[in-house]
Design a protein around this motif. Structure first.
Motif, short mmCIF file in Angstrom:
data_model
loop_
_atom_site.label_atom_id
_atom_site.label_comp_id
_atom_site.label_asym_id
_atom_site.label_seq_id
_atom_site.Cartn_x
_atom_site.Cartn_y
_atom_site.Cartn_z
N ASP A 223 0.84 -1.20 0.00
CA ASP A 223 0.00 0.00 0.00
C ASP A 223 0.87 1.25 0.00
N VAL A 224 0.22 2.37 -0.23
CA VAL A 224 0.93 3.64 -0.31
C VAL A 224 0.13 4.70 0.44
N GLY A 225 0.83 5.55 1.19
CA GLY A 225 0.18 6.65 1.89
C GLY A 225 -0.69 6.23 3.06
N GLU A 226 -0.49 5.03 3.57
CA GLU A 226 -1.28 4.54 4.70
C GLU A 226 -0.38 4.42 5.93
N HIS A 227 -0.74 5.12 6.99
CA HIS A 227 0.01 5.05 8.25
C HIS A 227 -0.04 3.62 8.79
N PRO A 228 1.01 3.18 9.49
CA PRO A 228 1.01 1.81 10.04
C PRO A 228 -0.24 1.44 10.84
N TYR A 229 -0.82 2.37 11.59
CA TYR A 229 -2.02 1.98 12.34
C TYR A 229 -3.19 1.70 11.41
N ARG A 230 -3.24 2.37 10.28
CA ARG A 230 -4.30 2.09 9.31
C ARG A 230 -4.05 0.77 8.60
N ILE A 231 -2.78 0.49 8.35
CA ILE A 231 -2.42 -0.82 7.78
C ILE A 231 -2.84 -1.92 8.75
N GLU A 232 -2.54 -1.73 10.04
CA GLU A 232 -2.93 -2.72 11.04
C GLU A 232 -4.45 -2.87 11.11
N ARG A 233 -5.16 -1.77 11.00
CA ARG A 233 -6.63 -1.82 11.07
C ARG A 233 -7.20 -2.64 9.92
N MET A 234 -6.66 -2.49 8.72
CA MET A 234 -7.13 -3.28 7.59
C MET A 234 -6.75 -4.75 7.74
N LEU A 235 -5.54 -4.99 8.22
CA LEU A 235 -5.13 -6.37 8.46
C LEU A 235 -6.00 -7.02 9.53
N THR A 236 -6.40 -6.22 10.52
CA THR A 236 -7.28 -6.74 11.57
C THR A 236 -8.62 -7.17 11.00
N GLN A 237 -9.13 -6.40 10.04
CA GLN A 237 -10.40 -6.77 9.40
C GLN A 237 -10.26 -8.10 8.67
N LEU A 238 -9.15 -8.27 7.95
CA LEU A 238 -8.91 -9.55 7.27
C LEU A 238 -8.71 -10.68 8.27
N LEU A 239 -8.08 -10.35 9.39
CA LEU A 239 -7.87 -11.34 10.45
C LEU A 239 -9.20 -11.81 11.03
N HIS A 240 -10.06 -10.87 11.41
CA HIS A 240 -11.34 -11.21 12.02
C HIS A 240 -12.27 -11.92 11.04
N ALA A 241 -12.08 -11.64 9.75
CA ALA A 241 -12.90 -12.30 8.72
C ALA A 241 -12.40 -13.71 8.42
N GLY A 242 -11.29 -14.10 9.02
CA GLY A 242 -10.75 -15.44 8.83
C GLY A 242 -9.92 -15.62 7.59
N VAL A 243 -9.67 -14.53 6.86
CA VAL A 243 -8.94 -14.61 5.59
C VAL A 243 -7.48 -15.00 5.81
N LEU A 244 -6.85 -14.39 6.80
CA LEU A 244 -5.41 -14.61 7.00
C LEU A 244 -5.09 -16.03 7.45
N ALA A 245 -5.92 -16.55 8.32
CA ALA A 245 -5.67 -17.90 8.85
C ALA A 245 -5.81 -18.98 7.79
N ARG A 246 -6.52 -18.67 6.71
CA ARG A 246 -6.76 -19.67 5.65
C ARG A 246 -5.61 -19.75 4.65
N GLN A 247 -4.62 -18.87 4.77
CA GLN A 247 -3.54 -18.82 3.78
C GLN A 247 -2.33 -19.65 4.21
N ARG A 248 -1.56 -20.08 3.22
CA ARG A 248 -0.31 -20.80 3.50
C ARG A 248 0.80 -19.81 3.89
N ALA A 249 0.70 -18.60 3.35
CA ALA A 249 1.70 -17.57 3.68
C ALA A 249 1.12 -16.20 3.37
N ILE A 250 1.53 -15.22 4.17
CA ILE A 250 1.18 -13.83 3.93
C ILE A 250 2.48 -13.09 3.63
#
Length: 326
Positions: A223-250
């Motif tokens: 991403d570009v122009g996104e502060h780390p806390y905003r990056i974390e917030r989006m990753l958290t959404q993917l985390l809570h949606a179960g997307v990250l846990a379903r992957q072999r690697a991020i």
């Protein structure tokens, strides 16, 4: 090897006409035939034409018979027209040999096409930011003083490999984070789907029919122009949606053009990576050479790949058997 490259604008309006012209000239200098869409330089508020104009441009690119359909630039605009895209027409174009290439906002089209048809497209440069760099330095702009006169050679080499069907993979070294990096890291993933792209665009598709249901994949993000806390917030959404846990690697690419401030008190991008590693068992790899940076590889979104990581060294290999290759 001469290729037919079709330039179109499905997202933001092209404001830097000089970069557009430099990009076209550069592709021509490399020996390619460049065809520019009739509305490539159209403008309607912040967009490259109204919604109907940009939809028509996408479908003309698909019908062009070109070897490559390359976006002029990213920005914003594709998510609002996803419902009007004729995905089967784009899939047929890819089957006939047209490679769709882009970055940033283009992630929305890539993931929608993958979700609807399973077709492979390429995460890579756009015309202006990739091939249109250079020009006369602006004495009042410090950044322009360091802008290379020609496009990045690694990016161009990867683009040429894609054109000739010789691209087989990429390798890189991860960031060494003192006290945080898992030194004994070993990751193996075979025949896993490469997918991802711009984090903000990917997250915006979550919960829609345009979000691919990928399990056991290799998810890459930038991403570009996104502060780390905003990056974390989006990753958290993917985390809570179960997307990250379903992957072999991020796989985290380049996150650029943000500014930390006094309120952060040591909170930075490395803090986000460390936190993410504490939340999921899925391996988190860093420093993929892809994002809003000059030096970037091209990645086949939707292709099957093997990933090998040992310590800081990573190899991502997809060979020549993905759909849409020449």
């Amino acid at each position: 090897m001469k290729k037919h490259i079709y330039i179109y604008s499905p997202s933001g309006a092209v404001r830097d006409k000089a970069a557009f012209k430099r990009g076209v000239r550069r592709l021509q200098f490399l020996g390619h035939e460049v065809e520019v869409d009739a509305d490539a330089l159209a403008s309607h508020t912040r967009f490259a034409g109204d919604d109907a104009t940009r939809l028509a441009a996408i479908h003309r690119a698909a019908a062009s018979g070109a070897d490559v359909a390359l976006i002029s630039r990213g920005g914003y605009g594709l998510t609002r027209i996803l419902g009007g895209i004729r995905y089967k027409a784009l899939a047929k174009s890819i089957e006939r040999g047209t490679q769709f290439v882009g970055i940033s906002d283009f992630t929305a089209l890539q993931l929608a096409l993958l979700a609807k048809t399973g077709s492979t497209t390429w995460a890579g440069p756009a015309l202006c930011e990739g091939f249109g760099v250079g020009g006369k330095p602006d004495p009042n702009d410090a950044l322009s003083q360091t802008t290379p006169a020609v496009p990045d050679d690694i990016m161009e080499d990867c683009f040429n490999d894609m054109l000739t069907g010789q691209g087989e993979g990429t390798g890189w070294r991860q960031i060494k984070e003192t006290g945080e990096f898992p030194q004994d890291l070993i990751v193996r993933a075979s025949q896993a789907t490469i997918w991802g792209g711009n984090l903000a665009m990917l997250t915006s598709l979550l919960g829609t029919g345009y979000f691919p249901d990928i399990k056991g994949g290799i998810l890459f993000l930038e991403d570009v122009g996104e502060h780390p806390y905003r990056i974390e917030r989006m990753l958290t959404q993917l985390l809570h949606a179960g997307v990250l846990a379903r992957q072999r690697a991020i796989v985290l690419g380049q996150f650029t053009e943000y500014k930390l401030n006094s309120h952060d008190k040591g909170f930075k991008l490395a803090s986000v990576v460390q936190w993410l590693r504490s939340q999921v068992k899925t391996p988190i790899l860093t420093n993929l050479p892809y994002g809003h940076v000059a030096t970037k590889v091209l990645l086949p979104v939707g292709a099957k790949a093997d990933l090998h990581a040992e310590g800081r060294d990573v190899l991502l290999f997809w060979g020549n058997d993905h759909s849409g290759s020449h």
